[in-house]
Design an enzyme around this catalytic site. Structure first.
Site, mmCIF file in Angstrom:
data_model
loop_
_atom_site.group_PDB
_atom_site.id
_atom_site.type_symbol
_atom_site.label_atom_id
_atom_site.label_comp_id
_atom_site.label_asym_id
_atom_site.label_seq_id
_atom_site.Cartn_x
_atom_site.Cartn_y
_atom_site.Cartn_z
ATOM 1 N N TYR A 45 0.855 -1.198 0.000
ATOM 2 C CA TYR A 45 0.000 0.000 0.000
ATOM 3 C C TYR A 45 0.882 1.237 0.000
ATOM 4 C CZ TYR A 45 -5.034 -0.327 0.224
ATOM 5 O OH TYR A 45 -6.337 -0.437 -0.117
ATOM 6 N N GLU A 47 -0.499 4.815 -0.647
ATOM 7 C CA GLU A 47 -1.297 6.011 -0.960
ATOM 8 C C GLU A 47 -0.459 7.263 -0.767
ATOM 9 O OE1 GLU A 47 -4.478 4.789 1.543
ATOM 10 O OE2 GLU A 47 -5.912 4.834 -0.104
ATOM 11 N N ASP A 196 -5.277 13.717 -25.620
ATOM 12 C CA ASP A 196 -5.319 12.318 -25.187
ATOM 13 C C ASP A 196 -4.595 11.529 -26.285
ATOM 14 O OD1 ASP A 196 -5.954 9.656 -24.857
ATOM 15 O OD2 ASP A 196 -8.059 9.998 -24.381
ATOM 16 N N THR A 222 -2.865 6.069 -22.363
ATOM 17 C CA THR A 222 -2.783 4.739 -21.787
ATOM 18 C C THR A 222 -1.356 4.251 -22.022
ATOM 19 O OG1 THR A 222 -3.530 3.813 -23.873
ATOM 20 C CG2 THR A 222 -5.200 4.110 -22.167
ATOM 21 N N LYS A 225 -1.247 0.435 -25.351
ATOM 22 C CA LYS A 225 -1.549 0.365 -26.794
ATOM 23 C C LYS A 225 -0.218 0.364 -27.568
ATOM 24 C CE LYS A 225 -6.153 2.454 -26.487
ATOM 25 N NZ LYS A 225 -6.311 3.167 -25.216
ATOM 26 N N ARG A 231 -1.509 -2.626 -18.899
ATOM 27 C CA ARG A 231 -2.728 -1.806 -18.889
ATOM 28 C C ARG A 231 -2.581 -0.715 -17.851
ATOM 29 N NH1 ARG A 231 -6.763 -2.871 -21.928
ATOM 30 N NH2 ARG A 231 -6.094 -4.594 -23.215
HETATM 31 N N1 DSN Z 1 -10.966 1.048 -26.191
HETATM 32 C C1 DSN Z 1 -9.899 1.803 -26.803
HETATM 33 C C2 DSN Z 1 -9.837 1.602 -28.265
HETATM 34 O O1 DSN Z 1 -10.105 0.502 -28.702
HETATM 35 O O2 DSN Z 1 -9.477 2.509 -28.991
HETATM 36 C C3 DSN Z 1 -9.977 3.231 -26.443
HETATM 37 O O3 DSN Z 1 -9.747 3.341 -25.078
#
Ligand code: DSN
Length: 412
Positions: A45, A47, A196, A222, A225, A231
């Site tokens: 933990y 925080e 974003d 994110t 990707k 993730r």
């Molecule tokens: N779900 C994602 C995508 O497939 O582009 C976006 O967060």
């Protein structure tokens, strides 16, 4: 060992290994990233932030999180990084909180043109907390910066939002910054600019497109990707005042204990991505995406063209099938894609006229330009012939995937 879970893991590994993954938002983390994510850091933990925790015993996780922050800042050439967001949606939640008052006005891309649920959809917190208005794409399905300029002056937003989930072309962040500056100067406003970059973060890290950190007040992303990490999410800024607000918006406002095991995996991938090998990987992603797009165009299909890791295929116009049907038929032959709205789509989001095709994941496994062209032929033959021999097509997909690296052994 939990044999029931192990059985499912093995089935999923087999599915991933035997198939051709063309979902543009997916990718495969390395063994090192997965090992970090499976580490003992999950038991701690912590925080708060390094040096300012609410628990004892944080000396090692402080070093870990600081390492992740420093690697992230170096990768994106930015002054501040918060690596705690559990996901891209959580990162956007916190970024809006730092940038806006409740009911603040956000100018975002029309959702059907490639935005994300957190960019103003009525089914997400975004449209229920803030007041969204939208700019459409131009007639040629590209961003039209004159439309964005007009909308800025017409709607008078507090925030301009860029960065998309299904936009296959380069984005001129510099131009958008200039538009916001022009609008602010002319009206005495303090509109902010947020990007974003979840989809193109890998392209940014590889230096193959403009870096939004050079132009935006806040950048979210994110990490799973095109970056090829675990993730998770992150938030970047060069503004020290906004950095403080972002930290408070992540913890304690919207999250509790940070996932230090995921932060360990993020730190691992930030180092992996800061290499000549990652730049070369991204060149191959761009080459493969273009090769598949161009081969489909040569076969007479309606494709978007591409300047990044994805393109859109108009399956209704090319084959007379909707996106849902195309997605299902391709899955039957071992190719995973997703249905996607097209600019000016006449079908609902449930069906759509298009599919989105991306090569970040396949390229991580070793997909070549020749493979990408052969995949275009499998897509074409499957969708153009309702009586296609599904088993024969599946065998062709499997043959291609069988040449590639086993996903459980990937090291970059
Ligand atoms: N779900 C994602 C995508 O497939 O582009 C976006 O967060």
């Amino acid at each position: 060992m939990d044999y029931e879970i192990k059985r499912l893991e093995e089935l999923e590994l087999q599915r991933q290994n035997e198939g051709i993954e063309l979902i543009a938002s997916e990718n495969y983390p390395s063994v090192s990233v997965r090992e970090a994510q499976g580490s003992i850091f999950t038991a701690k933990y912590a925080e708060g932030y390094p040096g300012r925790r609410y628990y004892g015993g944080c000396v090692v996780v402080d070093e870990l999180e600081n390492l992740a922050i420093e690697r992230c800042k170096k990768l994106f050439n930015v002054a501040f990084a918060n690596v705690q967001p559990h996901s891209g949606s959580q990162a956007n939640f916190a970024a809006y909180r730092a940038l806006l008052q409740p009911n603040g006005k956000v100018l975002s891309l029309t959702l059907n043109d490639g935005g994300h649920l957190t960019h103003g959809s009525g089914v997400s917190f975004s449209a229920n907390t803030y007041n969204f208005c939208f700019y459409p794409l131009g007639e040629d399905a590209h961003l039209d910066y004159n439309i964005i300029r007009e909308k800025l002056f017409e709607e008078k937003p507090d925030l301009l939002l860029a960065g998309y989930s299904a936009y296959p072309y380069a984005i001129d962040f510099k131009r958008m910054r200039e538009l916001v500056d022009e609008y602010n100067k002319a009206t005495g406003s303090n509109c902010r600019f947020m990007v974003d970059m979840a989809h193109i973060a890998g392209q940014v890290a590889a230096g193959k497109c403009q870096n939004p950190c050079d132009y935006a007040d806040v950048v979210t992303s994110t990490t799973h990707k095109t970056l090829r990490g675990p993730r998770g999410g992150l938030i970047l800024t060069n503004d020290p005042e906004l950095a403080k607000k972002i930290n408070s918006a992540v913890f304690p406002y919207s999250q509790g204990g940070p996932l230090e095991h995921v932060i360990a995996a993020k730190a691992t991938v930030f180092a992996e991505d800061d290499t000549p090998e990652f730049k070369a990987y991204f060149d191959r992603v761009l080459e493969n995406t273009k090769a598949c797009n161009d081969e489909l165009a040569r076969l007479g299909c309606m494709v978007s063209g591409t300047e990044n890791h994805l393109f859109l295929l108009n399956v209704l116009g090319s084959f007379g099938v909707n996106g849902l049907e195309a997605q299902t038929r391709l899955e039957e032959v071992g190719i995973t894609t997703n249905k996607n709205m097209l600019h000016g789509d006449t079908l609902s989001p449930k069906y759509t006229s298009g599919i989105r095709v991306g090569f970040a994941a396949a390229t991580s496994r070793g997909c070549t330009k020749q493979d990408a062209e052969e995949i275009a032929h499998i897509i074409y033959e499957t969708l153009s012939n309702p009586n296609v021999d599904v088993e024969a097509m599946k065998a062709r997909s499997k043959k291609i995937a069988s040449k590639w690296t086993d996903i459980s052994k990937l090291e970059y």
